[in-house]
Design an enzyme around this catalytic site. Structure first.
Site, mmCIF file in Angstrom:
data_model
loop_
_atom_site.group_PDB
_atom_site.id
_atom_site.type_symbol
_atom_site.label_atom_id
_atom_site.label_comp_id
_atom_site.label_asym_id
_atom_site.label_seq_id
_atom_site.Cartn_x
_atom_site.Cartn_y
_atom_site.Cartn_z
ATOM 1 N N GLY A 186 -4.557 2.181 2.152
ATOM 2 C CA GLY A 186 -3.308 2.644 1.450
ATOM 3 C C GLY A 186 -3.518 3.729 0.660
ATOM 4 O O GLY A 186 -4.798 4.088 0.229
ATOM 5 N N ASP A 197 4.074 -11.124 -9.185
ATOM 6 C CA ASP A 197 2.587 -10.310 -9.315
ATOM 7 C C ASP A 197 2.650 -9.234 -10.814
ATOM 8 O O ASP A 197 2.146 -8.042 -10.544
ATOM 9 C CB ASP A 197 2.352 -9.545 -8.077
#
Length: 547
Positions: free
Chosen positions: A284, A405
């Site tokens: 990423g 999250d």
């Protein structure tokens, strides 16, 4: 020499102070009692050396139906006798008909540490949520009577209905019923096996009849591996295999609405320009760049994308998690601005920039820099940031969305300490130490998860509240790792045994109490974000009152 009148007034004030400085007492919940009520190893002070903890008094403590007694510890630490009176108010006297004290309703606060109990047994004849008010009035003088109001809310259950249901169930499950159920199950099992065997032979025969090695009419059309890829598989296919098919093929049938949202926000790749890498993981990457809008103006943006070697699952997760909070309009939420997906290229997710940076990295930089202390967060600043996060979560929950999250790594902050809650796209890769796999082939933020989310993978607004408590702990510790000494595989047992994060150094009791309430064992006993907003707003008002 001063004026006689002024001296007289001063002398009276001194005598008054000397007289009532000897009047002091403590009233609190012992660590054993707090462990029993909330599963926490701590002491909750309502009054300490005569100083009243208004925040603790204002919070309504929830009680389960099995908790029939409350224990308070108190003592008179001064030399002056302190008369008291206790009154218990019950909102539903059918549910709790006979509240009792194990001490006299009037008397004097004991001069040594003693424990008194309040019995609140349910009648077990009705289902009810009962509001309880335990009022303790302490008399310091004729004109100084202080009343402490302890608020509780207890859930009472009609046990007679439960017993009737149990009896009916037992009556039904007699020996003949068990026999017939077993016969039915056996017949059903035989039928299922027969169907499965038939399907297997038909499929196998069809496969043998159409299989050839050539390219003629008898050749079967093979399905690409990506089309049958499970959502949670760990595929490490190369970027070359991704290029042979359209980007949208990596999304399954359940994501048609996601495809529609992507189409609405889609922009041409030529209108996006990458400038510099802000964060980078194994696959990423987060860039700062620019985007040319419909009016031809260039906007500075943050761009989330993946490297060429990213797998299809990683690309799919980027899109699904990145689009989870799209089309939201709130000043404390970082929502996607645009998406750029074109064949033969990795997807770009564009977010507004506005000088925001990752909150976890910002907090870590607050600890120390090469010149020494970089920035010290005050309690006021911590509470103000927490209030902004609460507002964002209130907005999400009103729209029936869960974050699942919530953590410092998934928030951004600017130089003025304005906070925005962001999605968790790429977080597993950018912050790998925050996620753990417990043998189920899924990386999860184990040490931020509520107990029910950890054990059963169930999520609710209450599980977001638990995660907020850990995030608040991160704010006060400048992004220390929670439960750093606990093995991820032992977290569930650790939490079930009642252990929680310790109170950070220099963290006020009021702020730690908020965290503790967020970590209540039962989801029903945790506060809502609306209740948390009221509590922290009151605390923030007290902090700024004299600033």
């Amino acid at each position: 020499m001063g004026h006689p009148k002024i001296l007289f007034i001063t002398l009276v004030q001194v005598i008054y102070c000397l007289r009532y400085s000897s009047a002091s007492f403590n009233l609190y919940l012992s660590p054993q009692e707090l462990q029993r009520l909330l599963g926490l190893q701590a002491e909750l002070n309502y009054v300490r050396d005569g100083q009243i903890n208004d925040y603790a008094l204002n919070f309504t403590l929830p009680l389960s139906s099995k908790l029939n007694k409350l224990y308070f510890t108190w003592e008179n630490t001064g030399s002056q006798k302190l008369p008291y009176s206790i009154k218990i108010d019950i909102s539903n006297k059918i549910a709790i008909p006979h509240p009792k004290l194990n001490i006299s309703a009037t008397g004097f606060v004991p001069s040594s540490t003693q424990i008194f109990a309040v019995s609140l047994p349910c009648s077990e004849t009705v289902d009810a949520e009962v509001n309880i008010s335990i009022k303790i009035s302490i008399t310091f003088s004729d004109k100084n009577i202080t009343t402490l109001d302890f608020k509780r809310k207890k859930t009472c259950i009609n046990e007679s209905i439960k017993n009737d249901v149990s009896k009916n169930s037992l009556t039904f499950a007699d020996s003949s019923s068990v026999f017939y159920i077993a016969v039915c199950c056996a017949i059903l099992l035989v039928l299922i096996l027969g169907i499965l065997i038939t399907i297997y032979y038909v499929t196998d025969k069809k496969g043998r009849g159409t299989k050839t090695n050539g390219n003629g009419p008898g050749t079967t059309t093979t399905t690409t591996f990506l089309a049958t890829l499970p959502r949670n598989s760990v595929n490490v296919s190369s970027y070359a295999s991704f290029r042979r098919m359209p980007s949208y093929s990596l999304l399954d049938e359940r994501s048609k609405d996601l495809q529609e949202r992507i189409t609405e926000l889609s922009v041409q790749r030529c209108r996006v320009r990458l400038s510099s890498i802000i964060l980078e993981g194994t696959f990423g990457r987060v860039y700062q760049g620019s985007y040319t809008n419909e009016e031809g103006n260039e906007e500075t943006v943050i761009i989330k994308t993946v490297a060429d070697h990213a797998s299809q699952v990683q690309i799919s997760l980027l899109l699904q998690e990145g689009m989870a909070m799209c089309s939201l309009n709130h000043k404390n939420i970082l929502s996607i601005l645009r998406v750029s997906i074109e064949d033969h290229s990795t997807p770009f997710l564009l977010y507004p920039f506005n000088n925001y940076k990752n909150l976890k990295i910002f907090l870590q930089k607050c600890k120390l820099s090469s010149e020494g202390v970089h920035h010290t967060l005050t309690t006021q600043e911590v509470v103000r940031m927490a209030l902004q996060i609460i507002k964002a979560m209130q907005y999400l929950h009103k729209r029936h969305l869960l974050h699942k999250d919530l953590a410092a790594r998934n928030c951004v902050v600017n130089d003025k300490l304005n906070i925005q809650v962001a999605d968790n796209a790429l977080s597993r890769d950018l912050f790998p130490s925050d996620y753990h796999c417990l043998g189920d082939n899924e990386n999860r933020p184990v040490k931020w998860l509520a107990l029910e989310s950890l054990l059963h993978k169930t999520f609710s607004p209450a599980s977001d509240v638990w995660s907020f408590g850990v995030l608040l702990w991160e704010l006060t510790t400048l992004a220390q790792q929670p439960y750093i000494e606990i093995d991820p595989f032992e977290m569930a047992a650790y939490l079930k045994d009642g252990y929680r994060l310790a109170q950070p150094i220099n963290c006020p009791d009021e702020l730690f109490a908020v965290m503790a309430y967020c970590w209540a064992m039962s989801a029903e006993e945790r506060p809502t974000f609306t209740q948390l907003h009221v509590c922290l707003q009151d605390f923030f008002t007290q902090l700024t009152k004299y600033v």
